[in-house]
Structure formats: structure tokens, C-alpha cells
Design a protein around this motif. Sequence first.
Motif, PDB file in Angstrom:
ATOM      1  N   ALA A 218       0.823  -1.209   0.000  1.00 51.96           N
ATOM      2  CA  ALA A 218       0.000   0.000   0.000  1.00 51.96           C
ATOM      3  C   ALA A 218       0.856   1.257   0.000  1.00 51.96           C
ATOM      4  O   ALA A 218       0.420   2.317  -0.442  1.00 51.96           O
ATOM      5  CB  ALA A 218      -0.914   0.018   1.222  1.00 51.96           C
ATOM      6  N   ILE A 219       2.082   1.162   0.482  1.00 53.33           N
ATOM      7  CA  ILE A 219       2.982   2.314   0.503  1.00 53.33           C
ATOM      8  C   ILE A 219       3.262   2.792  -0.914  1.00 53.33           C
ATOM      9  O   ILE A 219       3.517   3.965  -1.157  1.00 53.33           O
ATOM     10  CB  ILE A 219       4.290   1.953   1.217  1.00 53.33           C
ATOM     11  CG1 ILE A 219       3.993   1.585   2.667  1.00 53.33           C
ATOM     12  CG2 ILE A 219       5.291   3.091   1.162  1.00 53.33           C
ATOM     13  CD1 ILE A 219       5.217   1.113   3.441  1.00 53.33           C
TER      14      ILE A 219
ATOM     15  N   ASN B 289      -4.588   5.269  -5.468  1.00 58.98           N
ATOM     16  CA  ASN B 289      -5.387   6.362  -4.918  1.00 58.98           C
ATOM     17  C   ASN B 289      -6.536   6.741  -5.840  1.00 58.98           C
ATOM     18  O   ASN B 289      -7.583   7.180  -5.386  1.00 58.98           O
ATOM     19  CB  ASN B 289      -4.512   7.592  -4.661  1.00 58.98           C
ATOM     20  CG  ASN B 289      -3.689   7.428  -3.402  1.00 58.98           C
ATOM     21  OD1 ASN B 289      -4.011   6.618  -2.550  1.00 58.98           O
ATOM     22  ND2 ASN B 289      -2.615   8.174  -3.296  1.00 58.98           N
ATOM     23  N   ALA B 290      -6.342   6.588  -7.148  1.00 58.90           N
ATOM     24  CA  ALA B 290      -7.428   6.888  -8.085  1.00 58.90           C
ATOM     25  C   ALA B 290      -8.603   5.946  -7.864  1.00 58.90           C
ATOM     26  O   ALA B 290      -9.753   6.301  -8.101  1.00 58.90           O
ATOM     27  CB  ALA B 290      -6.932   6.761  -9.514  1.00 58.90           C
ATOM     28  N   PHE B 291      -8.302   4.755  -7.387  1.00 63.54           N
ATOM     29  CA  PHE B 291      -9.345   3.766  -7.130  1.00 63.54           C
ATOM     30  C   PHE B 291     -10.081   4.070  -5.841  1.00 63.54           C
ATOM     31  O   PHE B 291     -11.237   3.722  -5.683  1.00 63.54           O
ATOM     32  CB  PHE B 291      -8.684   2.385  -7.046  1.00 63.54           C
ATOM     33  CG  PHE B 291      -9.650   1.237  -7.002  1.00 63.54           C
ATOM     34  CD1 PHE B 291     -10.651   1.109  -7.937  1.00 63.54           C
ATOM     35  CD2 PHE B 291      -9.524   0.265  -6.029  1.00 63.54           C
ATOM     36  CE1 PHE B 291     -11.517   0.037  -7.924  1.00 63.54           C
ATOM     37  CE2 PHE B 291     -10.392  -0.817  -5.992  1.00 63.54           C
ATOM     38  CZ  PHE B 291     -11.383  -0.922  -6.942  1.00 63.54           C
TER      39      PHE B 291
ATOM     40  N   ASP C 202      -9.447  -0.663   5.748  1.00 67.90           N
ATOM     41  CA  ASP C 202      -9.842   0.696   5.391  1.00 67.90           C
ATOM     42  C   ASP C 202      -8.961   1.186   4.255  1.00 67.90           C
ATOM     43  O   ASP C 202      -7.744   0.964   4.244  1.00 67.90           O
ATOM     44  CB  ASP C 202      -9.695   1.617   6.611  1.00 67.90           C
ATOM     45  CG  ASP C 202     -10.445   2.923   6.440  1.00 67.90           C
ATOM     46  OD1 ASP C 202     -11.202   3.064   5.461  1.00 67.90           O
ATOM     47  OD2 ASP C 202     -10.268   3.812   7.299  1.00 67.90           O
ATOM     48  N   TRP C 203      -9.562   1.885   3.284  1.00 66.94           N
ATOM     49  CA  TRP C 203      -8.796   2.423   2.161  1.00 66.94           C
ATOM     50  C   TRP C 203      -7.708   3.378   2.657  1.00 66.94           C
ATOM     51  O   TRP C 203      -7.952   4.186   3.555  1.00 66.94           O
ATOM     52  CB  TRP C 203      -9.703   3.192   1.210  1.00 66.94           C
ATOM     53  CG  TRP C 203     -10.782   2.407   0.562  1.00 66.94           C
ATOM     54  CD1 TRP C 203     -12.118   2.464   0.840  1.00 66.94           C
ATOM     55  CD2 TRP C 203     -10.642   1.445  -0.486  1.00 66.94           C
ATOM     56  NE1 TRP C 203     -12.819   1.603   0.036  1.00 66.94           N
ATOM     57  CE2 TRP C 203     -11.938   0.962  -0.790  1.00 66.94           C
ATOM     58  CE3 TRP C 203      -9.545   0.943  -1.199  1.00 66.94           C
ATOM     59  CZ2 TRP C 203     -12.161   0.009  -1.778  1.00 66.94           C
ATOM     60  CZ3 TRP C 203      -9.778  -0.014  -2.172  1.00 66.94           C
ATOM     61  CH2 TRP C 203     -11.065  -0.464  -2.465  1.00 66.94           C
TER      62      TRP C 203
ATOM     63  N   GLU D 271       0.397   5.943   3.051  1.00 63.08           N
ATOM     64  CA  GLU D 271      -0.274   5.193   4.107  1.00 63.08           C
ATOM     65  C   GLU D 271      -0.584   3.783   3.653  1.00 63.08           C
ATOM     66  O   GLU D 271      -0.839   3.531   2.481  1.00 63.08           O
ATOM     67  CB  GLU D 271      -1.589   5.888   4.511  1.00 63.08           C
ATOM     68  CG  GLU D 271      -1.399   7.208   5.230  1.00 63.08           C
ATOM     69  CD  GLU D 271      -2.713   7.761   5.743  1.00 63.08           C
ATOM     70  OE1 GLU D 271      -3.738   7.056   5.627  1.00 63.08           O
ATOM     71  OE2 GLU D 271      -2.718   8.888   6.251  1.00 63.08           O
ATOM     72  N   GLY D 272      -0.571   2.852   4.587  1.00 65.00           N
ATOM     73  CA  GLY D 272      -0.991   1.489   4.311  1.00 65.00           C
ATOM     74  C   GLY D 272      -2.452   1.301   4.669  1.00 65.00           C
ATOM     75  O   GLY D 272      -3.109   2.205   5.187  1.00 65.00           O
TER      76      GLY D 272
END
Length: 204
Positions: free
Chosen positions: A9-10, A16-18, A57-58, A64-65
Motif C-alpha cells: 500500500a505504501i 489512490n485513483a481507485f 480501510d482504504w 499510508e498502508g
Amino acid sequence: MYTLYVLSAILLVQFNAFSQDQSSWEDDPRQKPDKWKIENALSALPYFLREDATVLDWPTDSNEGFRTLKKGTDKWICYCDRAATPSNDPMCHDEVFNEWMMANAMGKTPKIDRVGFSYMLSGGSAADQQSPFITDVPEGRDWYYIGPHVMIIVPDKEHLLGVNKDVNTGELVIEGLGLEHPNVLFPIGLPGDEIKIKKARANK
């Protein structure tokens, strides 16, 4: 594999677009309390599978992970409504489908060696049938909506030859037409439908 998801996730610049590009929707799920996010995420899954599901959580930015909201067995990994779409679209994936989502979100080709499954029992919406990770609607079109559904991916897209590609028929349909591994979507309701389970009467 779960640790890999968190660490990856880093690097989620494209991811982020998703999850967060559209901040103009009136009811932004990112601002909801954790209890709401957990309940919303699990609503994508049949009730008898929810107890052991993990809820993540997104991430709010590329540094952020994923934050674990509910620790389960990782058999099913669930996410609440996406901020990037106008509809309520929580989702729950098995390990294979989750790997497919993660890889595609980062612009990579996933390694799919077996069938993967996903539940979206609250339905969802998409901007472009070429990929669910596209959040810009093509010119002259609009978002399209799909009712409650389940999805699968298969290792070899050649097995999907002849499967319906028209999202307007209400039949099972291929999405992600531009991806190496398109997903097959099985509608079980119309947009706006709500899945309600009733106990069957005992046979006499």
C-alpha cells in the motif's frame, strides 16, 4: 500474503485513483466512523460469511498502508464504499481476487493461476468497461450502474470467448475488457435492489 498487501500500500500512487480521487460526492465514505465502515464493508458479503472476514480501510494517500478495521481469517477481505464512485459499492474478495485488484490498481499484471471470487451484494457503478480502475467517464457517456452481483476471474481469458460484453442486458457480462485478466460479473439483482434473506419454511 496479508502482510504483502499492507506493505504494498505504501506504493499505491495509482491505487489512490481507485479509492479517493472523487471528493465531491455528497456522502463521502472516508469521513464515516469505523463502525459504519465495517458494517458497510460486510454488507457486500452473505451474512453467514461475515464473522471471519477481514475488513481493511482504504488508504487516504500513497504514504499510508491499509488500516485493519476488523481482523479475520483473511479468507475474505472486505472494503467499504469507494469514494471514487457515485454509488454505494462495498466489496469482499478472496485471496486470488484481492491480488488481482491490488496488482491492477498499481498498473501491474496480476499472476492468476486459479479461479478467484468476489461479492458485491450492494451493487456498484463503473465509469468505463475497459477497467474498474478508471474513474474518468469517457466523453459523451455516463456512469453505469450494476445491481447486487458476484464476480470471478479465471487464469486464461481465452476461456471467456463468447461471453456477453454488453452491460445493458442484465445478463452475466465481462468487465475489465482492457485488462489481461477480465472479470466476469454475475448480476443477481437490478441497480437499487437490496438483497434480503428469509428463512425457508420447513418441508412438510
